[in-house]
Design a protein around this motif. Structure first.
Motif, PDB file in Angstrom:
ATOM      1  N   ILE A  98       1.000  -1.352   0.340  1.00 53.50           N
ATOM      2  CA  ILE A  98       0.003  -0.081   0.688  1.00 53.50           C
ATOM      3  C   ILE A  98       1.395   1.219  -0.094  1.00 53.50           C
ATOM      4  O   ILE A  98       0.687   2.253  -1.124  1.00 53.50           O
ATOM      5  N   PHE A  99       1.972   1.395   0.770  1.00 58.18           N
ATOM      6  CA  PHE A  99       2.436   2.105   1.181  1.00 58.18           C
ATOM      7  C   PHE A  99       4.168   2.877  -0.430  1.00 58.18           C
ATOM      8  O   PHE A  99       3.340   3.663  -0.999  1.00 58.18           O
ATOM      9  N   SER A 100       4.134   1.633  -1.192  1.00 56.75           N
ATOM     10  CA  SER A 100       4.547   1.707  -2.136  1.00 56.75           C
ATOM     11  C   SER A 100       4.151   2.202  -3.163  1.00 56.75           C
ATOM     12  O   SER A 100       4.280   3.500  -4.238  1.00 56.75           O
ATOM     13  N   SER A 101       2.598   1.718  -4.076  1.00 55.66           N
ATOM     14  CA  SER A 101       2.317   1.888  -4.758  1.00 55.66           C
ATOM     15  C   SER A 101       2.096   3.363  -4.594  1.00 55.66           C
ATOM     16  O   SER A 101       1.513   3.950  -5.512  1.00 55.66           O
ATOM     17  N   VAL A 102       1.460   3.793  -3.654  1.00 57.77           N
ATOM     18  CA  VAL A 102       0.721   5.342  -3.328  1.00 57.77           C
ATOM     19  C   VAL A 102       1.163   6.136  -3.385  1.00 57.77           C
ATOM     20  O   VAL A 102       1.252   7.579  -4.021  1.00 57.77           O
ATOM     21  N   ALA A 103       2.935   5.707  -2.869  1.00 58.34           N
ATOM     22  CA  ALA A 103       4.240   6.241  -3.130  1.00 58.34           C
ATOM     23  C   ALA A 103       4.475   6.530  -4.839  1.00 58.34           C
ATOM     24  O   ALA A 103       4.937   7.735  -4.709  1.00 58.34           O
TER      25      ALA A 103
END
Length: 685
Positions: free
Chosen positions: A601-606
């Protein structure tokens, strides 16, 4: 020890060499070849002099663009061995000069953040373990769960909104006061801390969640036999806490934090872009964004060197912190093959044990064998078998999870997002329908409970329609990451020997490649558009660290008496791994499944927020970028636009983490037996 040290040094050198080669190949495979693009630009400036254009390109990147690829590779590596990283067109300076000026600033605030995170996690986690079950433990657990559910860039944006744009207490850019003299003087040093305060605080707030891991490790150690013996001997509580509890509980946290250095430095590309802080991450962002080939490769190499050195330090200090983890080469014997039985034969025997009621013994006789209790396998009907499997694999675990408040809350949150992603789009407005612009949630308009954007689009519909792609990315990425990590870590830790060294070298290579920049390069090459493919891409650089961590856990389990007994009886490798190894590391695997789901979640959103992934679907990262582009970060009346995606990111991550913590209890056979309906008479209760 000296033999192992030489092998470890050789492995580190090999890791660096392989990383350099992979980096060169990946960057050269990017669309709009940077070398050729640079040559085209020079030709546009010198249309009548192609030789001069070629010479300028060769000056910048130490590569002749008209040479074959292997010649370009040789020329570049030759220049690299001489310490020449090339010339940055974007910065109009040598890469050595740019990175030498930028890297210290990144190391400065990252080292401060790491030190604060490490100390606070150890202290808070140990105190929580000693006061387990108290109000303090519960309160700190809730705080830590919220922290671990919040991405560092979300905290950074919130800090920027509150303390910079609204209160004006901290600067929004620069690294030190403009009029300060650079040097070891009070004005410059205090000014540097002042400008780095928000980036440091962003990392500390989200990194302090490691206290949960320290708490779990400490609780496990406190229940060990050697702690009870130490108390019976009358040893002082402080000595027990520092020498026996903390030293044993510190190992996984210590290793994890050292490996986290690469992730943090790679993540600086997002953090420094938000704060406009000109460190290594900011220049890497500019290099990737401008296809500045020398600057990209130079940044990759610096991070690789840093991570390899930190992993080398972790291995050297491994046995100093926990004597049980033996890193000497003499102790890394090959397991699972000591009986001289080929793997094919072991697999055949394992299948026979599953399907036969009699198990052959070493003396030539047979032992009655049944899958469930003491009943004869032939007398157990298929219906009873299916009932017991369902009871122990589905009913009992579900009951254990739902009986814990963390599991109940986590399940409600996670199922809510699954329901919202599957059925939500049918009950909300179209994400392209427009209404009045900048409707605030405080207006009480039930038609737009989250308000509208600057273009009049209902924010709730944007959030709901962006949930489905996120669910697909999380499921695909987390499963692929954990499957690879568990398979590699178990094989390396249990078998040992040459296989262990080979697999750990591969893990070191994966961990040493800067994760976020590597994903950006891969995404630029294959341009993934389907969420499942994006999830797989996000898992490419994530499984290496998990493989090393799983290996560490397997090394502890394989030395236990019951594993040695199974090996002495000639039990095959597959049976030992499935029955003795994996069940004992199951809680750790489940926790990592949730953590990697959160990381996806964190990486894709970033990456969507930075614009490095193709925007083929509406999702939370695209929504976050659209909100910032509409200046929602600068006004209280418009901030609801950017708070909406932040809130769903935090809540979904929190649900996954709470479920993982509740699932941790499933590995306890007594708890599992209390909740199961079908329990054998000899099973512990």
């Amino acid at each position: 020890m000296s033999n192992w040290l030489l092998k470890r040094i050789g492995q580190s050198i090999l890791t660096v060499v392989v990383v350099f080669h992979l980096t060169f190949v990946l960057v050269r495979l990017m669309p709009s070849d940077p070398v050729q693009a640079m040559f085209t630009q020079m030709m546009a400036e010198n249309p009548d002099n192609p030789e001069q254009a070629r010479q300028l390109v060769e000056l910048y990147v130490s590569i002749n663009p008209q040479d074959p690829l292997y010649i370009q590779y040789i020329d570049y590596m030759a220049a690299l061995l001489q310490g020449d990283l090339g010339y940055s067109m974007a910065e109009n300076a040598s890469v050595n000069q740019v990175l030498a000026e930028a890297v210290p600033w990144t190391i400065f605030y990252m080292s401060v953040a790491m030190a604060i995170t490490f100390v606070t996690s150890i202290c808070i986690g140990a105190i929580m373990a000693y006061y387990e079950g108290t109000k303090f433990d519960t309160a700190m657990t809730v705080v830590a769960v919220i922290e671990s559910s919040t991405p560092y860039y979300v905290v950074a944006l919130l800090l920027l909104f509150v303390f910079s744009y609204q209160l004006g207490w901290f600067p929004t850019s620069a690294r030190y006061p403009g009029g300060a003299d650079i040097g070891l003087n009070a004005e410059f040093v205090l000014g540097a801390f002042y400008h780095a305060a928000l980036p440091i605080f962003s990392m500390v707030v989200t990194g302090a969640a490691a206290s949960l891991e320290m708490r779990g490790n400490s609780i496990s150690v406190l229940g060990s036999d050697h702690i009870r013996v130490a108390r019976l001997r009358g040893l002082p509580p402080m000595r027990i806490a520092l020498r026996y509890v903390m030293r044993n509980a510190l190992l996984p946290l210590y290793t994890g934090l050292l490996l986290l250095v690469g992730f943090m430095i790679g993540g600086s590309i997002v953090l420094e872009e938000i704060f406009n802080y000109r460190g290594m991450g900011w220049y890497m962002f500019e290099g990737v964004n401008n296809r500045d080939y020398p600057l990209m490769v130079g940044g990759f190499m610096v991070i690789c060197f840093t991570v390899v050195i930190m992993m080398f330090i972790a291995d050297l200090t491994y046995s100093k912190i926990d004597p049980r983890a033996k890193t000497s080469g003499d102790n890394m014997e090959v397991y699972g093959s000591s009986a001289g039985v080929p793997l094919r034969t072991q697999l055949k025997r394992y299948i026979q044990r599953l399907t036969s009621s009699n198990e052959p013994r070493a003396d030539g006789g047979t032992t009655p064998h049944a899958l469930f209790g003491d009943d004869d396998a032939a007398s157990v009907s298929r219906k009873d078998v299916m009932y017991r499997k369902f009871d122990r694999s589905v009913y009992a675990p579900a009951k254990i999870v739902l009986s814990d408040w963390r599991g109940l809350v986590g399940t409600v949150l996670t199922m809510s997002f699954i329901f919202m992603g599957v059925f939500g789009p049918q009950f909300t407005h179209s994400p392209t329908a427009t209404f009045d612009s900048w409707v605030s949630p405080l207006d009480g308009n039930l038609a737009h409970p989250l308000g509208t954007s600057n273009t009049g689009i209902d924010i709730l519909s944007l959030v709901v329609n962006g949930t489905t792609p996120v669910l697909i990315m999380v499921a695909t990425g987390a499963i692929v990451t954990v499957s690879l990590g568990v398979a590699v870590g178990t094989a390396a830790g249990f078998r040992g020997g040459a296989l262990d060294r080979a697999l750990m070298t591969i893990c070191d290579i994966v961990v040493s490649i800067p994760g976020l920049p590597l994903i950006i390069v891969i995404a630029a090459i294959i341009e993934p558009r389907h969420p499942a493919l994006i999830g797989i891409v996000l898992s490419v650089a994530a499984w290496g660290g998990l493989g090393r961590a799983i290996r560490s856990e397997v090394l502890k389990v394989r030395s236990q008496e019951y594993v040695e007994a199974s090996r002495a009886m000639g039990v095959g490798t597959f049976a030992i791994v499935l029955k003795d190894i994996l069940p004992n590391i199951w809680p750790y695997v489940l926790i990592n499944l949730a953590n990697h789901g959160r990381n996806i979640i964190f990486s894709s959103v970033a990456l969507y927020y930075l614009g490095f992934l193709p925007r083929s679907t509406q999702n939370w990262g695209v929504l976050l970028d659209q909100a910032e582009s509409s200046n929602a970060l600068y006004s209280i009346g418009q901030v609801h636009y950017i708070l909406a995606p932040m809130l769903v990111i935090i809540l979904f991550s929190m649900g996954l983490i709470l479920i993982a913590q509740a699932l941790d209890r499933i590995s306890n056979p007594r708890i599992r037996a209390r909740h199961a309906k079908s329990v054998d008479d000899d099973e512990p209760r």
